[in-house]
Design a protein around this motif. Structure first.
Motif, PDB file in Angstrom:
ATOM      1  N   LEU A  66       0.831  -1.208   0.000  1.00 39.11           N
ATOM      2  CA  LEU A  66       0.000   0.000   0.000  1.00 39.11           C
ATOM      3  C   LEU A  66       0.861   1.252   0.000  1.00 39.11           C
ATOM      4  CD1 LEU A  66      -2.834  -1.055   2.444  1.00 39.11           C
ATOM      5  CD2 LEU A  66      -2.822  -1.106  -0.046  1.00 39.11           C
ATOM      6  N   TYR A  67       2.003   1.194   0.666  1.00 41.86           N
ATOM      7  CA  TYR A  67       2.947   2.313   0.627  1.00 41.86           C
ATOM      8  C   TYR A  67       3.331   2.603  -0.822  1.00 41.86           C
ATOM      9  CZ  TYR A  67       7.270   4.947   1.265  1.00 41.86           C
ATOM     10  OH  TYR A  67       8.248   5.903   1.199  1.00 41.86           O
ATOM     11  N   ASN A  68       3.693   1.541  -1.541  1.00 45.44           N
ATOM     12  CA  ASN A  68       4.082   1.715  -2.945  1.00 45.44           C
ATOM     13  C   ASN A  68       2.900   2.151  -3.804  1.00 45.44           C
ATOM     14  OD1 ASN A  68       6.768   1.035  -2.489  1.00 45.44           O
ATOM     15  ND2 ASN A  68       6.340  -1.145  -2.701  1.00 45.44           N
ATOM     16  N   PHE A  69       1.702   1.653  -3.512  1.00 44.03           N
ATOM     17  CA  PHE A  69       0.517   2.056  -4.263  1.00 44.03           C
ATOM     18  C   PHE A  69       0.276   3.564  -4.126  1.00 44.03           C
ATOM     19  CE2 PHE A  69      -4.057   2.988  -4.281  1.00 44.03           C
ATOM     20  CZ  PHE A  69      -4.388   2.552  -5.555  1.00 44.03           C
ATOM     21  N   VAL A  70       0.348   4.062  -2.895  1.00 50.54           N
ATOM     22  CA  VAL A  70       0.115   5.492  -2.662  1.00 50.54           C
ATOM     23  C   VAL A  70       1.228   6.322  -3.287  1.00 50.54           C
ATOM     24  CG1 VAL A  70      -0.090   7.268  -0.880  1.00 50.54           C
ATOM     25  CG2 VAL A  70      -1.248   5.086  -0.586  1.00 50.54           C
ATOM     26  N   LYS A  71       2.490   5.901  -3.124  1.00 46.67           N
ATOM     27  CA  LYS A  71       3.612   6.646  -3.679  1.00 46.67           C
ATOM     28  C   LYS A  71       3.555   6.711  -5.204  1.00 46.67           C
ATOM     29  CE  LYS A  71       7.314   7.689  -2.489  1.00 46.67           C
ATOM     30  NZ  LYS A  71       7.937   8.982  -2.463  1.00 46.67           N
ATOM     31  N   ASP A  72       3.002   5.673  -5.834  1.00 42.83           N
ATOM     32  CA  ASP A  72       2.962   5.630  -7.298  1.00 42.83           C
ATOM     33  C   ASP A  72       1.776   6.373  -7.885  1.00 42.83           C
ATOM     34  OD1 ASP A  72       5.265   4.170  -7.298  1.00 42.83           O
ATOM     35  OD2 ASP A  72       4.273   2.223  -7.516  1.00 42.83           O
ATOM     36  N   LYS A 101       9.403   6.627   6.366  1.00 41.00           N
ATOM     37  CA  LYS A 101       8.510   5.756   7.111  1.00 41.00           C
ATOM     38  C   LYS A 101       7.340   6.614   7.583  1.00 41.00           C
ATOM     39  CE  LYS A 101       8.203   2.574  10.925  1.00 41.00           C
ATOM     40  NZ  LYS A 101       8.866   1.999  12.087  1.00 41.00           N
ATOM     41  N   PRO A 102       6.140   6.340   7.084  1.00 39.19           N
ATOM     42  CA  PRO A 102       4.994   7.174   7.452  1.00 39.19           C
ATOM     43  C   PRO A 102       4.732   7.136   8.952  1.00 39.19           C
ATOM     44  CG  PRO A 102       4.474   5.783   5.590  1.00 39.19           C
ATOM     45  CD  PRO A 102       5.786   5.317   6.121  1.00 39.19           C
ATOM     46  N   LYS A 103       4.425   8.294   9.493  1.00 36.65           N
ATOM     47  CA  LYS A 103       4.119   8.403  10.915  1.00 36.65           C
ATOM     48  C   LYS A 103       2.619   8.626  11.053  1.00 36.65           C
ATOM     49  CE  LYS A 103       5.235  11.022  15.028  1.00 36.65           C
ATOM     50  NZ  LYS A 103       4.069  11.773  15.402  1.00 36.65           N
TER      51      LYS A 103
END
Length: 122
Positions: A66-72, A101-103
């Motif tokens: 999901l981190y990569n999904f949002v970043k892309d 690293k999202p906080k």
């Protein structure tokens, strides 16, 4: 509102298309109502503007995919959080070397932000 609302709408559409609505509950922009003087209207008119310009709040379960999904996603530059990136001489992130690293913010902090905003999330 500016560009934040269009990012909010396009992000919601991408989440639905990817079938990630179980993990990503939604994105919203805290807005406040202000009065702006307008010559055309001959006085003050109400206007909605972002409480925190340039920021979109996303409620989600954080996972690596999901981190990569949002970043892309288009027009999303990154997360607010802890920076683990390598730095160049000017102090900026080296290309391709950074990781933030999202906080997460607490429920109390989110409630405080939405209390400041005049327009509640839908």
């Amino acid at each position: 509102p500016g560009f934040e609302r269009s990012i909010e709408r396009s992000f919601a559409a991408k989440v639905e298309y990817a079938g990630l609505s179980d993990d990503i509950e939604g994105a919203s922009v805290p807005l406040r109502r202000t009065l702006v003087f307008s010559k055309r209207a001959g006085g003050y008119v109400p206007k909605e503007e972002p409480l925190m310009a340039g920021y979109v709040m996303v409620r989600m379960r954080m996972r690596r995919n999901l981190y990569n999904f949002v970043k892309d996603c288009e027009s999303i530059l990154g997360f607010c959080g802890y920076d683990f990136g390598a730095r160049n001489n000017a102090g900026g992130l080296k290309a391709g070397k950074g990781f933030v690293k999202p906080k997460p913010i607490s429920e109390a902090e989110a409630a405080r932000i939405w209390a400041q905003a005049a327009v509640q999330p839908t």
